[in-house]
Design a protein around this motif. Structure first.
Motif, PDB file in Angstrom:
ATOM      1  N   ALA A 213       0.813  -1.216   0.000  1.00  0.00           N
ATOM      2  CA  ALA A 213       0.000   0.000   0.000  1.00  0.00           C
ATOM      3  C   ALA A 213       0.848   1.267   0.000  1.00  0.00           C
ATOM      4  CB  ALA A 213      -0.918   0.001   1.216  1.00  0.00           C
ATOM      5  N   ALA A 214       2.183   1.119   0.057  1.00  0.00           N
ATOM      6  CA  ALA A 214       3.083   2.270   0.176  1.00  0.00           C
ATOM      7  C   ALA A 214       2.647   3.158   1.338  1.00  0.00           C
ATOM      8  CB  ALA A 214       3.138   3.058  -1.125  1.00  0.00           C
ATOM      9  N   ASP A 215       2.280   2.506   2.432  1.00  0.00           N
ATOM     10  CA  ASP A 215       1.794   3.205   3.620  1.00  0.00           C
ATOM     11  C   ASP A 215       2.990   3.545   4.517  1.00  0.00           C
ATOM     12  OD1 ASP A 215       0.590   4.090   5.940  1.00  0.00           O
ATOM     13  OD2 ASP A 215      -0.966   2.546   5.940  1.00  0.00           O
ATOM     14  N   ILE A 216       3.622   4.674   4.249  1.00  0.00           N
ATOM     15  CA  ILE A 216       4.818   5.060   4.982  1.00  0.00           C
ATOM     16  C   ILE A 216       4.557   5.234   6.470  1.00  0.00           C
ATOM     17  CG2 ILE A 216       6.617   6.815   5.207  1.00  0.00           C
ATOM     18  CD1 ILE A 216       6.966   4.968   2.824  1.00  0.00           C
ATOM     19  N   PRO A 217       3.455   5.875   6.891  1.00  0.00           N
ATOM     20  CA  PRO A 217       3.202   5.975   8.338  1.00  0.00           C
ATOM     21  C   PRO A 217       3.115   4.606   9.025  1.00  0.00           C
ATOM     22  CG  PRO A 217       1.850   7.556   7.163  1.00  0.00           C
ATOM     23  CD  PRO A 217       2.492   6.684   6.117  1.00  0.00           C
ATOM     24  N   ALA A 218       2.454   3.653   8.374  1.00  0.00           N
ATOM     25  CA  ALA A 218       2.346   2.315   8.967  1.00  0.00           C
ATOM     26  C   ALA A 218       3.705   1.641   9.044  1.00  0.00           C
ATOM     27  CB  ALA A 218       1.367   1.454   8.167  1.00  0.00           C
ATOM     28  N   LEU A 219       4.507   1.778   7.986  1.00  0.00           N
ATOM     29  CA  LEU A 219       5.846   1.199   7.999  1.00  0.00           C
ATOM     30  C   LEU A 219       6.720   1.870   9.049  1.00  0.00           C
ATOM     31  CD1 LEU A 219       6.451   0.824   4.164  1.00  0.00           C
ATOM     32  CD2 LEU A 219       6.310  -1.052   5.820  1.00  0.00           C
ATOM     33  N   THR A 220       6.618   3.190   9.145  1.00  0.00           N
ATOM     34  CA  THR A 220       7.416   3.924  10.127  1.00  0.00           C
ATOM     35  C   THR A 220       7.110   3.439  11.537  1.00  0.00           C
ATOM     36  OG1 THR A 220       7.454   5.874   8.688  1.00  0.00           O
ATOM     37  CG2 THR A 220       7.958   6.218  11.022  1.00  0.00           C
ATOM     38  N   ALA A 221       5.844   3.166  11.810  1.00  0.00           N
ATOM     39  CA  ALA A 221       5.443   2.713  13.143  1.00  0.00           C
ATOM     40  C   ALA A 221       6.012   1.340  13.473  1.00  0.00           C
ATOM     41  CB  ALA A 221       3.925   2.683  13.242  1.00  0.00           C
ATOM     42  N   MET A 222       6.407   0.574  12.446  1.00  0.00           N
ATOM     43  CA  MET A 222       6.953  -0.759  12.682  1.00  0.00           C
ATOM     44  C   MET A 222       8.462  -0.741  12.915  1.00  0.00           C
ATOM     45  SD  MET A 222       4.934  -3.235   9.997  1.00  0.00           S
ATOM     46  CE  MET A 222       5.589  -4.692  10.825  1.00  0.00           C
ATOM     47  N   VAL A 249      11.383   7.897   1.068  1.00  0.00           N
ATOM     48  CA  VAL A 249      10.649   8.970   0.405  1.00  0.00           C
ATOM     49  C   VAL A 249      11.445   9.512  -0.779  1.00  0.00           C
ATOM     50  CG1 VAL A 249       9.744  11.301   0.678  1.00  0.00           C
ATOM     51  CG2 VAL A 249       9.369   9.593   2.484  1.00  0.00           C
ATOM     52  N   GLU A 250      12.740   9.782  -0.552  1.00  0.00           N
ATOM     53  CA  GLU A 250      13.571  10.367  -1.611  1.00  0.00           C
ATOM     54  C   GLU A 250      13.810   9.406  -2.764  1.00  0.00           C
ATOM     55  OE1 GLU A 250      17.081  11.656   0.367  1.00  0.00           O
ATOM     56  OE2 GLU A 250      16.127  13.430   1.266  1.00  0.00           O
ATOM     57  N   SER A 251      13.812   8.098  -2.488  1.00  0.00           N
ATOM     58  CA  SER A 251      14.056   7.111  -3.549  1.00  0.00           C
ATOM     59  C   SER A 251      12.814   6.797  -4.360  1.00  0.00           C
ATOM     60  CB  SER A 251      14.598   5.820  -2.936  1.00  0.00           C
ATOM     61  OG  SER A 251      13.615   5.203  -2.111  1.00  0.00           O
ATOM     62  N   GLY A 252      11.673   7.334  -3.935  1.00  0.00           N
ATOM     63  CA  GLY A 252      10.444   7.106  -4.669  1.00  0.00           C
ATOM     64  C   GLY A 252       9.633   5.921  -4.197  1.00  0.00           C
ATOM     65  N   PHE A 253      10.118   5.210  -3.178  1.00  0.00           N
ATOM     66  CA  PHE A 253       9.367   4.046  -2.694  1.00  0.00           C
ATOM     67  C   PHE A 253       7.983   4.458  -2.210  1.00  0.00           C
ATOM     68  CE2 PHE A 253       8.042   1.562   1.051  1.00  0.00           C
ATOM     69  CZ  PHE A 253       7.785   0.365   0.427  1.00  0.00           C
ATOM     70  N   ALA A 254       7.877   5.636  -1.600  1.00  0.00           N
ATOM     71  CA  ALA A 254       6.602   6.074  -1.038  1.00  0.00           C
ATOM     72  C   ALA A 254       5.521   6.197  -2.104  1.00  0.00           C
ATOM     73  CB  ALA A 254       6.785   7.404  -0.308  1.00  0.00           C
ATOM     74  N   ALA A 255       5.931   6.402  -3.350  1.00  0.00           N
ATOM     75  CA  ALA A 255       4.956   6.592  -4.425  1.00  0.00           C
ATOM     76  C   ALA A 255       4.773   5.344  -5.286  1.00  0.00           C
ATOM     77  CB  ALA A 255       5.397   7.758  -5.308  1.00  0.00           C
ATOM     78  N   MET A 256       5.454   4.249  -4.960  1.00  0.00           N
ATOM     79  CA  MET A 256       5.395   3.053  -5.802  1.00  0.00           C
ATOM     80  C   MET A 256       4.090   2.294  -5.580  1.00  0.00           C
ATOM     81  SD  MET A 256       8.117  -0.081  -6.192  1.00  0.00           S
ATOM     82  CE  MET A 256       9.242   0.946  -7.135  1.00  0.00           C
ATOM     83  N   THR A 257       3.446   1.961  -6.667  1.00  0.00           N
ATOM     84  CA  THR A 257       2.210   1.172  -6.604  1.00  0.00           C
ATOM     85  C   THR A 257       2.370  -0.070  -7.478  1.00  0.00           C
ATOM     86  OG1 THR A 257       1.266   2.410  -8.471  1.00  0.00           O
ATOM     87  CG2 THR A 257       0.805   3.239  -6.248  1.00  0.00           C
ATOM     88  N   GLY A 258       1.364  -0.928  -7.442  1.00  0.00           N
ATOM     89  CA  GLY A 258       1.386  -2.125  -8.276  1.00  0.00           C
ATOM     90  C   GLY A 258       2.291  -3.216  -7.751  1.00  0.00           C
ATOM     91  N   LEU A 259       2.385  -3.346  -6.417  1.00  0.00           N
ATOM     92  CA  LEU A 259       3.242  -4.369  -5.817  1.00  0.00           C
ATOM     93  C   LEU A 259       2.426  -5.553  -5.323  1.00  0.00           C
ATOM     94  CD1 LEU A 259       5.688  -2.235  -3.606  1.00  0.00           C
ATOM     95  CD2 LEU A 259       6.092  -3.142  -5.897  1.00  0.00           C
ATOM     96  N   ARG A 260       3.068  -6.694  -5.302  1.00  0.00           N
ATOM     97  CA  ARG A 260       2.564  -7.862  -4.589  1.00  0.00           C
ATOM     98  C   ARG A 260       3.724  -8.468  -3.807  1.00  0.00           C
ATOM     99  NH1 ARG A 260      -0.765 -12.081  -8.153  1.00  0.00           N
ATOM    100  NH2 ARG A 260      -0.660 -13.181  -6.158  1.00  0.00           N
ATOM    101  N   GLY A 261       3.407  -8.988  -2.629  1.00  0.00           N
ATOM    102  CA  GLY A 261       4.441  -9.569  -1.784  1.00  0.00           C
ATOM    103  C   GLY A 261       4.191 -11.038  -1.519  1.00  0.00           C
ATOM    104  N   VAL A 262       5.262 -11.831  -1.571  1.00  0.00           N
ATOM    105  CA  VAL A 262       5.185 -13.270  -1.316  1.00  0.00           C
ATOM    106  C   VAL A 262       6.108 -13.598  -0.150  1.00  0.00           C
ATOM    107  CG1 VAL A 262       5.619 -15.573  -2.245  1.00  0.00           C
ATOM    108  CG2 VAL A 262       4.692 -13.782  -3.737  1.00  0.00           C
ATOM    109  N   PRO A 263       5.579 -14.100   0.969  1.00  0.00           N
ATOM    110  CA  PRO A 263       6.441 -14.430   2.105  1.00  0.00           C
ATOM    111  C   PRO A 263       7.336 -15.622   1.793  1.00  0.00           C
ATOM    112  CG  PRO A 263       4.194 -15.148   2.522  1.00  0.00           C
ATOM    113  CD  PRO A 263       4.160 -14.361   1.246  1.00  0.00           C
TER     114      PRO A 263
END
Length: 325
Positions: A213-222, A249-263
């Motif tokens: 979700a590129a949810d930086i606040p949620a990631l920051t809290a972790m 943020v500066e690398s553009g990760f915060a704006a990246m969409t279209g991801l899927r994650g596989v554990p």
């Protein structure tokens, strides 16, 4: 091979059969020494070649397995002398590569009556340990691994390296001190490694969902305050939550969409393989692998590897559309 059979009398197919039984554990040994999966593969091949050429020198004073370990250790030292005479510096290991758990599962089963040895085997394959070891000079590194990981007696290590027992013991003390300088302070409290519990799986799920979700606040809290991130072989080590978030943020990760994650799992640690949607291919294609270390329910370290590692890890080359794009 019977006790009265000389190794020099064994033909090449039979010799290869004997050596192959030890391939995985020798590969892991070389991996600890070198920090690179690919270099370890090449060094194991060199070990088998040297062993075949020197088979007449095997006198049976040690086991065939121990003899192979001696050859492998020297092959590692030779490779380091040629390619990396200086150890890593600054907390980074640019040549670091991940090791898939599915291959670690091929190692011989440990002694169930010695749980401490199982913990040592597990913790000494984690990335933080690999990084710390790569900061040691090659010979002290070999002493540390042979003594503290494999449990070799000092006299056997001294014979292998052509040193005195006193020199080996002195090198071991220096190596242990150097290792402590580069290991995380809370190493005994690690929750990574071993079988994942429900709490770890939930943390991985939250990290995956927030990343997709590129949810930086949620990631920051972790993140823990002293979190570290790196992306070998790309130079650059980020240390501290503020610096890590600023880099994202500066690398553009915060704006990246279209991801899927596989554990998945590598180095006995939880990891997430991320895929990025490619409209032209109508599929998700490999992007990066994040290897995670948790402490006290927070992320302490993220080591990110490029997509070229996916095939070795047994990860799919593409994921089909899931109907959300």
């Amino acid at each position: 091979m019977s006790a009265d059979t000389k190794l020099g009398e064994v033909d090449e197919p039979a010799f290869s059969g004997l050596a192959e039984r030890h391939r995985r554990e020798l590969h892991v040994h070389c991996y600890r020494m070198l920090g690179s999966f690919e270099d370890a593969e090449d060094t194991v091949q060199e070990t088998f070649l040297r062993a075949w050429r020197r088979r007449e020198t095997f006198e049976g004073r040690s086991t065939f397995r121990a003899w192979l370990y001696r050859i492998a250790t020297n092959a590692c030292l030779d490779r380091l002398a040629r390619n990396r005479p200086e150890p890593a510096t600054g907390g980074e290991v640019l040549w670091l590569q991940p090791y898939p758990d599915r291959l670690l599962d091929e190692l011989p089963a440990g002694d169930a009556d010695e749980p401490e040895s199982l913990v040592v085997a597990r913790e000494t394959i984690e990335l933080a340990y690999l990084v710390a070891v790569q900061h040691l000079a090659p010979r002290p590194r070999a002493v540390l691994i042979l003594r503290d990981v494999l449990g070799w007696p000092a006299k056997d290590v001294a014979e292998l390296l052509g040193d005195s027992v006193n020199s080996v013991n002195s090198a071991l003390q220096r190596a242990r001190a150097g290792l402590r300088e580069h290991l995380p302070a809370e190493r005994q409290d690690w929750t990574g490694g071993g079988d994942e519990d429900a709490g770890t799986r939930e943390l991985v799920r939250r990290f995956t969902d927030a990343s997709v979700a590129a949810d930086i606040p949620a990631l920051t809290a972790m993140l823990r305050d002293d979190v570290r991130t790196s992306m070998p072989p790309t130079p650059g080590l980020q240390a501290g939550r503020d610096e890590v978030v600023r880099y994202w943020v500066e690398s553009g990760f915060a704006a990246m969409t279209g991801l899927r994650g596989v554990p998945t799992r590598v180095n006995r640690q939880p990891a997430v393989a991320f895929y990025h949607w490619r409209r032209a291919e109508a599929a998700y294609r490999p992007l990066t692998l994040d290897v995670l270390r948790f402490t006290g329910g927070r992320i302490t370290e993220i080591t990110t590897f490029h997509s070229d590692q996916f095939p070795r890890l047994g990860l799919p080359e593409r994921l089909p559309a899931d109907g959300t794009e």
